[in-house]
Scaffold this motif. Structure first.
Motif, mmCIF file in Angstrom:
data_model
loop_
_atom_site.group_PDB
_atom_site.id
_atom_site.type_symbol
_atom_site.label_atom_id
_atom_site.label_comp_id
_atom_site.label_asym_id
_atom_site.label_seq_id
_atom_site.Cartn_x
_atom_site.Cartn_y
_atom_site.Cartn_z
ATOM 1 N N THR A 308 18.128 -139.073 74.203
ATOM 2 C CA THR A 308 17.273 -138.443 74.710
ATOM 3 C C THR A 308 16.575 -139.014 75.885
ATOM 4 O O THR A 308 16.006 -138.303 76.580
ATOM 5 C CB THR A 308 16.246 -139.092 73.744
ATOM 6 O OG1 THR A 308 16.652 -138.709 72.115
ATOM 7 C CG2 THR A 308 14.561 -138.589 73.741
ATOM 8 N N ILE A 309 16.861 -140.309 76.294
ATOM 9 C CA ILE A 309 16.292 -140.785 77.550
ATOM 10 C C ILE A 309 17.024 -140.187 78.749
ATOM 11 O O ILE A 309 16.350 -139.592 79.746
ATOM 12 C CB ILE A 309 16.378 -142.339 77.542
ATOM 13 C CG1 ILE A 309 15.460 -143.021 76.537
ATOM 14 C CG2 ILE A 309 16.093 -143.128 78.803
ATOM 15 C CD1 ILE A 309 15.665 -144.415 76.394
ATOM 16 N N ASN A 310 18.451 -140.038 78.668
ATOM 17 C CA ASN A 310 19.134 -139.435 79.740
ATOM 18 C C ASN A 310 18.842 -137.934 79.904
ATOM 19 O O ASN A 310 18.632 -137.372 81.045
ATOM 20 C CB ASN A 310 20.520 -139.534 79.272
ATOM 21 C CG ASN A 310 21.128 -141.076 79.540
ATOM 22 O OD1 ASN A 310 20.415 -141.660 80.021
ATOM 23 N ND2 ASN A 310 22.218 -141.354 79.216
ATOM 24 N N SER A 311 18.472 -137.156 78.926
ATOM 25 C CA SER A 311 18.068 -135.940 78.975
ATOM 26 C C SER A 311 16.678 -135.716 79.645
ATOM 27 O O SER A 311 16.565 -134.586 80.374
ATOM 28 C CB SER A 311 17.890 -135.188 77.518
ATOM 29 O OG SER A 311 17.090 -135.883 76.619
ATOM 30 N N CYS A 312 15.960 -136.719 79.285
ATOM 31 C CA CYS A 312 14.391 -136.337 80.159
ATOM 32 C C CYS A 312 14.900 -136.693 81.784
ATOM 33 O O CYS A 312 14.395 -136.028 82.595
ATOM 34 C CB CYS A 312 13.520 -137.668 79.741
ATOM 35 S SG CYS A 312 12.056 -137.832 80.492
ATOM 36 N N ASN A 313 15.458 -137.878 81.858
ATOM 37 C CA ASN A 313 15.692 -138.152 83.422
ATOM 38 C C ASN A 313 16.606 -137.248 84.049
ATOM 39 O O ASN A 313 16.564 -137.374 85.319
ATOM 40 C CB ASN A 313 16.377 -139.805 83.183
ATOM 41 C CG ASN A 313 15.392 -140.944 82.880
ATOM 42 O OD1 ASN A 313 13.932 -140.533 82.716
ATOM 43 N ND2 ASN A 313 15.813 -141.948 82.204
ATOM 44 N N GLU A 314 17.597 -136.751 83.286
ATOM 45 C CA GLU A 314 18.519 -135.775 83.995
ATOM 46 C C GLU A 314 17.616 -134.573 84.470
ATOM 47 O O GLU A 314 17.932 -134.027 85.520
ATOM 48 C CB GLU A 314 19.627 -135.267 83.012
ATOM 49 C CG GLU A 314 20.665 -134.570 83.681
ATOM 50 C CD GLU A 314 21.673 -134.135 82.770
ATOM 51 O OE1 GLU A 314 22.597 -133.233 83.179
ATOM 52 O OE2 GLU A 314 21.785 -134.827 81.652
ATOM 53 N N ALA A 315 16.791 -134.137 83.649
ATOM 54 C CA ALA A 315 15.755 -132.822 83.999
ATOM 55 C C ALA A 315 15.078 -133.222 85.470
ATOM 56 O O ALA A 315 14.913 -132.472 86.101
ATOM 57 C CB ALA A 315 14.852 -132.731 83.040
ATOM 58 N N GLY A 316 14.666 -134.351 85.271
ATOM 59 C CA GLY A 316 13.801 -134.956 86.502
ATOM 60 C C GLY A 316 14.669 -134.985 87.865
ATOM 61 O O GLY A 316 14.479 -134.591 88.948
#
Length: 393
Positions: A308-316
Motif C-alpha cells: 500500500t505504501i509503495n503503490s502510493c509513493n511509486e505513483a508520486g
C-alpha cells in the motif's frame, strides 16, 4: 464499481465487524455498493452490550491454577509472565479499539463519507483513463490477496481454539468459548485493518495505472486528464494520512498484542520440542499448523502494508516522468512538486515507522526474545516434572 468476488469478501468482513460492534455506523450494501446509513440507537445499544460482555469475560481468560495447582505453567515463571503480558495487551487493544469506535465516531463516519464520495466521483475518470478491464484485473488481484488473508487468519484462529481445548483438557467448555470469542475479536480487528489497506491500495494502484496510460497519450485532453489524476492522487494521500492518524493507537495496540502472542506461541513450541510439556501426535500437528499460520499471517500483513505504501509513493515517483510535458502551467508544476515531496510514511504513534524493514526487525527481535527465554529452561532443575498436557502450540 466492485467486482463480485471482492464485494463478497468485503461484505463478509463488514458483517464480522458489525457483529462485534466495531462499526461506528451501519452500511447498506446493494449490488456491491456501500451506502452510509444513520447510526441506529438499537445498534448503539447492541454494541455497548457486546463491549460489556467481552469486558466481563476477561477474568475467565486465566486458566485455573495458573500460579498454583494443576496447570501446565504452574512451575514456569516465564510462561506465567508471558501470559500476563499477553492478556494485558489484549485488554489495551480492546479498550483502544472500542474507545476509538465510540469516542471518535463522528470522525470515523466523516472519513467513511469522504472515502465513498471520492470513490464515486473518481471512478468514472479512472475508468475512462485506465480502462475498465485494467481496473477489474486490479480488483481481482486484490480480491485474491484479501481471500488469502481471510483464510490464513481463520486457519490461525481454528488452530488456536483447538490448542486451547487441548491445553485445558476440554474440562472447561465455558472458558474455551470465552477464549475463542476474544480470539475472534482480535482476528476481526486485524481483518478490518487489512480491509482499509486493501481499499487504499486499490485507489493508489488505479492512479498508477491511469498515469501509465496517460504517458502514452499526447494532447490537450491528456494534459487535462493528467491534472485530474494528480489531484485524485493528492486527495487519496491526504485521506490515507487521516485514516492512519485516526487508527494510530488502536493499530499500535493490536500489533503489540500480535507480536506478544507470536512470542508466546514460539516459546510454547520450544517447550513441547524439548519435552518440558508432553504432547501427542495430534497436538504436534495442530501446534505446527498454529506456528505456520501465525508467521504466514504476519508476513501477509507485512506485505500488504508495504504494498500500500509503495503503490502510493511509486505513483508520486512516476509523476516525475511528466516534467517534460509541454504546456504545463506553473500551478501544475507546483502541484507536481508537492506530490513528489509528500510521500506516504506510516508511523505508529508518530515515531515507529511501519514498513518491510521494520517488520523484519520485529521478527528478528521476536526470535531473539525466544532464544533469551530458552536460557531459563537450561537453568531449570532437570528433576522438576510438570503434568502431562495434551496439545501443542
Amino acid at each position: 464499481m466492485l467486482i463480485r468476488k471482492l464485494g463478497i469478501l468485503l461484505t463478509i468482513i463488514y458483517y464480522q465487524m458489525l457483529i462485534y460492534g466495531f462499526m461506528p455506523t451501519t452500511l447498506r450494501l446493494k449490488n456491491c455498493r456501500m451506502i452510509i446509513c444513520k447510526v441506529s440507537k438499537w445498534y448503539f445499544i447492541y454494541s455497548l452490550c457486546v463491549t460489556g460482555a467481552l469486558l466481563l469475560q476477561f477474568p475467565y481468560l486465566f486458566p485455573p491454577g495458573v500460579f498454583s495447582g494443576y496447570s501446565y505453567m504452574r512451575n514456569n515463571i516465564v510462561l506465567q509472565g508471558n501470559f500476563i503480558v499477553s492478556v494485558t495487551l489484549r485488554v489495551v487493544a480492546f479498550v483502544s479499539c472500542y474507545s476509538l469506535v465510540w469516542l471518535q465516531r463522528k470522525r470515523l463516519i466523516q472519513i467513511f463519507m469522504d472515502f465513498l464520495l471520492h470513490w464515486r466521483n473518481h471512478w468514472p475518470i479512472l475508468c475512462r483513463v485506465a480502462g475498465l478491464e485494467a481496473l477489474q484485473k486490479l480488483q481481482l488481484q486484490l480480491a485474491k490477496i484479501l481471500l488469502r488473508q481471510l483464510l490464513v487468519n481463520n486457519g490461525m484462529l481454528l488452530c488456536s481454539i483447538l490448542i486451547q481445548y487441548q491445553l485445558l483438557n476440554g474440562a472447561k467448555l465455558a472458558q474455551i468459548v470465552v477464549r475463542a470469542s476474544h480470539m475472534l475479536m482480535v482476528s476481526t480487528i486485524r481483518l478490518g485493518f487489512c480491509t482499509v489497506l486493501i481499499l487504499h491500495n486499490h485507489q493508489f494502484e488505479a492512479v498508477l495505472l491511469s498515469l501509465q496510460a496517460l504517458r502514452q497519450r499526447v494532447g490537450c485532453r491528456s494534459l487535462e486528464d493528467f491534472h485530474r489524476i494528480a489531484t485524485i492522487h493528492s486527495e487519496w494521500v491526504r485521506l490515507a494520512k487521516r485514516a492512519f492518524k485516526i487508527f494510530d493507537l488502536a493499530i499500535a495496540s493490536v500489533f503489540a498484542s500480535m507480536f506478544t502472542v507470536i512470542v508466546s506461541i514460539l516459546y510454547h513450541a520450544v517447550q513441547y520440542i524439548n519435552q518440558t510439556i508432553k504432547s501427542d501426535l495430534s497436538g504436534y500437528i495442530i501446534g505446527d499448523g498454529l506456528v505456520l499460520f501465525s508467521i504466514w499471517n504476519l508476513v501477509l500483513v507485512m506485505n500488504l502494508v508495504n504494498r500500500t505504501i509503495n503503490s502510493c509513493n511509486e505513483a508520486g515517483h512516476f509523476l516525475r516522468q511528466f516534467n517534460d510535458l509541454p504546456r504545463l502551467s506553473p500551478e501544475s508544476q507546483k502541484e507536481l512538486e508537492y506530490i513528489r515531496n509528500n510521500r506516504l510514511v506510516y508511523r505508529i504513534l508518530g515515531c515507529v515507522v511501519l514498513n518491510r524493514p521494520a517488520f523484519l526487525g520485529y521478527m528478528a527481535s521476536m526470535l531473539n526474545n525466544v532464544i533469551i527465554l530458552m536460557q531459563f529452561d537450561l537453568k531449570r532443575n532437570q528433576g522438576t516434572s510438570l503434568p502431562t498436557v495434551k496439545g501443542n502450540t
